[in-house]
Scaffold this motif. Structure first.
Motif: not given
Length: 109
Positions: A3, A6-7, A10, A77, A80, A82-84
Motif C-alpha cells: 500500500e 501504491k501510494f 499515486q 492500515a 482500513r 485510507s492512507p491518502s
C-alpha cells in the motif's frame, strides 16, 4: 509495504526508501523474492512490479524501536483507514509519534 508503494506511485514520487522491521521481507525484496515465504510471494511480486516504476527504490531494515511511526501506520492500515487521508490529516495517535521522531506533521485537528 504494498500500500505504501501504491501510494508513493499515486503521489508521483520518483525516489523512495521503504523501511520495515520485518527483516525477512526486506531480505526477500533486496535479494530474491522466490526465497521468501510462499504465502507472501504474490504480494512481493506486486511490490517488485511497482518498484520498477520508480527511478530509485531502496529497502531498509530497521528495528521496531526505530520505526514506531511505521509500526503504528501498519496497525492503522489493518483497520482500513485510507492512507491518502493520512497525508493532510494524520490520526492524532500518529502525530505524537511523528513529533517525538522530530518529523514535520500537520497540526492536530
Amino acid at each position: 509495504m504494498l500500500e505504501g508503494c501504491k501510494f508513493a506511485k499515486q503521489q508521483g514520487c520518483a525516489h523512495i526508501v521503504i523501511e520495515s522491521d520485518c527483516r525477512e521481507i526486506i531480505n526477500a525484496l533486496q535479494q530474491s523474492i522466490s526465497r521468501g515465504r510462499w504465502h507472501v510471494y504474490p504480494m512481493l511480486t506486486l511490490i517488485k512490479e511497482i518498484q520498477a516504476e520508480f527511478t530509485e527504490c531502496s529497502w531498509s531494515w530497521v528495528p521496531i524501536t526505530a520505526n514506531l511511526a511505521g509500526d503504528h501506520l501498519a496497525r492503522i492500515a489493518m483497520s482500513r483507514m485510507s492512507p491518502s487521508f493520512w497525508v493532510n490529516r494524520p490520526p492524532s495517535s500518529l502525530i505524537g509519534i511523528l513529533n517525538k521522531d522530530g518529523l514535520p506533521c500537520p497540526p492536530q485537528y
